[in-house]
Design a protein around this motif. Structure first.
Motif, PDB file in Angstrom:
ATOM      1  N   ILE A   1       0.867  -1.179   0.000  1.00 46.85           N
ATOM      2  CA  ILE A   1       0.000   0.000   0.000  1.00 46.85           C
ATOM      3  C   ILE A   1       0.900   1.225   0.000  1.00 46.85           C
ATOM      4  N   SER A   2       0.941   1.904  -1.121  1.00 49.95           N
ATOM      5  CA  SER A   2       1.820   3.055  -1.304  1.00 49.95           C
ATOM      6  C   SER A   2       0.984   4.306  -1.531  1.00 49.95           C
ATOM      7  N   GLY A   3       1.083   5.263  -0.608  1.00 48.19           N
ATOM      8  CA  GLY A   3       0.290   6.480  -0.727  1.00 48.19           C
ATOM      9  C   GLY A   3      -1.199   6.225  -0.651  1.00 48.19           C
ATOM     10  N   GLY A   4      -1.601   5.119   0.000  1.00 46.72           N
ATOM     11  CA  GLY A   4      -3.016   4.792   0.125  1.00 46.72           C
ATOM     12  C   GLY A   4      -3.557   3.952  -1.007  1.00 46.72           C
ATOM     13  N   PHE A   5      -2.705   3.599  -1.994  1.00 46.64           N
ATOM     14  CA  PHE A   5      -3.179   2.827  -3.131  1.00 46.64           C
ATOM     15  C   PHE A   5      -2.525   1.455  -3.164  1.00 46.64           C
TER      16      PHE A   5
END
Length: 519
Positions: A418-422
């Motif tokens: 999960i990177s930056g919420g994505f």
């Protein structure tokens, strides 16, 4: 006798298009959507724009139950397109602009969209719209027919559409980076459950919800639609910037907001955070990624208003809610199951486990996806059938309930990053890496990142040394040029071979630990 707004929002089922029309009649001059630039529409203007969208779709033969695709940054035309399509009974497939051209073309084809709405930024990155769909420029740029020109004439009224609870509302793709993405079908009935609970968290006519996450994300939509249904005002940012966010929150007297953990981190790290007047804040929400207990504590201590964390999936099923301001001793958890949500834990054999035992989290509620679009096999894989014969959605997350019924996340069963919420899927990146002729095998893991929460790092074994064999920096550049923005590698390490268990499974935890130790 026509239904009133109170009748609608307290009913077991309602339609967003009808709610918008009633809001326009009741409060025509109240601001519905405001952009960070100051551009705004009232409820009357927004309702009329949604009518023109619906009429244009009907004019062009987009039938009820079909889908349109949209790939752009947040804007008033984007919001109006979403509401107008729903009014015509047309599902919306919102796609991430960071996806590769190939992934976007695949998702447009998968949902069967004959119309593709995008902005100049996407058009430039894509070079052209997917061949299977007619392009419309939401921002009026000249790469395609403009949105204003495409709209039905001012005053147009669409034919009424009868929309059932099981009809598709939107199709959100779980990964916009693979040739075979999973389209999560959310029904009108499922979305209505989000609207129905809006009154409990204060989404009334005085609510001002500031949203900096994109409209293609379920994270945003769970606040966007309830705010409009409640007659409040949505303030939209095209992209998150911590300083701009704080200015907007102060200027518009924000009452509600949704942020992902990395955004909370960036706000808390600003030296001038305390200079802004955020006293109007009633509730702050968070979802989409692990939210560190120490960061929750910072937010509670420094930011007025309550803090609510949601744990759940775009697919729906069970949701846990942590009212952090009410349970400061439970910040290490994601809260307790929401009312009416049945959340259980199962072992590797699919057998339910008891209290205090670690297991995979499965959930069931009135808000569940209809399934993965065109992929019944994947839908079946994501489903657990209880001993009573009820369907639950498998999360792939591992957790444990404490003695008070609060759920603690232990690990992710899947290797999703999960990177930056994505969501970023390592297998997608690995598949791209091994396309290079010098590569034998690759494994991708998520590592902690101050900027993004997590970032992907690759471990790669190359073929035997030889003339012209690529180095680590060169390979990382080669791979990143072929990935979507959220997928790009933060680091790439060359290794002799990948560590494996006795049954041949790559031991990604060892790779992650090795990278952390070296960093």
């Amino acid at each position: 006798m026509s239904p009133t707004i109170v009748d609608m929002i307290t009913a077991d089922y309602g339609v967003m298009g009808d709610i918008l029309r009633l809001r326009a009649a009741d409060s025509p001059d109240h601001p519905a959507v405001i952009m960070e630039t100051g551009e705004a529409v009232t409820y009357a203007q927004f309702d009329a724009l949604a009518d023109r969208v619906a009429a244009a779709l009907q004019r062009d033969g987009v039938g009820q139950g079909e889908a349109v695709a949209v790939c752009a940054l947040s804007s008033i035309p984007y919001a109006a397109l979403f509401l107008g399509a729903l009014r015509a009974g047309v599902a919306v497939a919102p796609l991430a602009p960071s996806s590769t051209p190939e992934a976007i073309a695949g998702m447009v084809a998968d949902c069967g969209a004959r119309m593709f709405f995008m902005d100049a930024g996407v058009a430039e990155a894509q070079a052209s719209a997917p061949a299977s769909a007619r392009a419309v420029a939401l921002d009026g740029s000249g790469f395609a027919e403009t949105f204003d020109a495409w709209l039905a004439p001012v005053g147009a009224v669409p034919a009424a559409a009868t929309i059932a609870p099981d009809d598709p509302f939107n199709i959100i793709y779980s990964s916009g980076t693979t040739g075979a993405p999973k389209g999560i079908i959310q029904s009108h009935g499922m979305r209505w459950k989000h609207v129905f609970r809006g009154d409990a968290v204060g989404y009334g006519s005085e609510a001002v919800t500031l949203l900096s996450t994109p409209l293609y994300s379920n994270t945003t939509l769970v606040c966007f639609f309830p705010t409009l249904a409640g007659g409040g005002t949505v303030v939209l940012m095209r992209k998150f910037d911590a300083g701009k966010y704080l200015e907007l929150a102060q200027r518009h007297r924000m009452t509600h907001t949704m942020l992902v953990p990395v955004q909370y981190r960036r706000l808390m790290d600003r030296p001038d955070f305390g200079d802004f007047d955020l006293s109007s804040t009633q509730l702050k929400f968070c979802t989409s990624a692990p939210f560190a207990a120490e960061l929750k504590a910072q937010v509670l201590a420094r930011w007025p208003g309550g803090l609510v964390e949601y744990f759940g999936m775009t697919e729906g099923g069970g949701t846990c809610i942590l009212m952090a301001h009410e349970h400061p001793d439970k910040l290490h958890t994601v809260g307790r199951p929401a009312p009416g949500h049945d959340i259980r834990l199962i072992d590797e054999d699919g057998v339910q486990v008891g209290p205090g035992v670690v297991g995979e989290i499965v959930g069931r509620s009135a808000g569940m996806m209809s399934g993965y679009h065109g992929q019944p096999g994947k839908t079946a894989e994501a489903t657990w059938i209880s001993p009573e014969g009820l369907s639950f959605i498998r999360t792939g997350d591992i957790g444990r309930f404490d003695e008070d019924g609060f759920l603690t996340l232990m690990d992710r069963k899947k290797d999703m990053i999960i990177s930056g919420g994505f969501n970023v899927y390592p297998s997608d990146i690995e598949a791209q890496i091994v396309q290079h002729p010098d590569v034998v095998e690759a494994a991708v893991v998520g590592v902690p990142s101050d900027a993004w929460g997590e970032s992907p790092v690759a471990f790669v074994a190359l073929k035997s040394p030889g003339e012209g064999r690529i180095d680590a920096d060169g390979l990382r550049s080669w791979v990143n040029a072929r990935l979507g923005k959220t997928q790009r590698l933060a680091d790439l390490k060359l290794v002799q071979s990948l560590p494996r268990s006795h049954i041949g499974k790559v031991l990604k935890r060892e790779l992650r630990d090795a990278w952390t130790a070296s960093a």
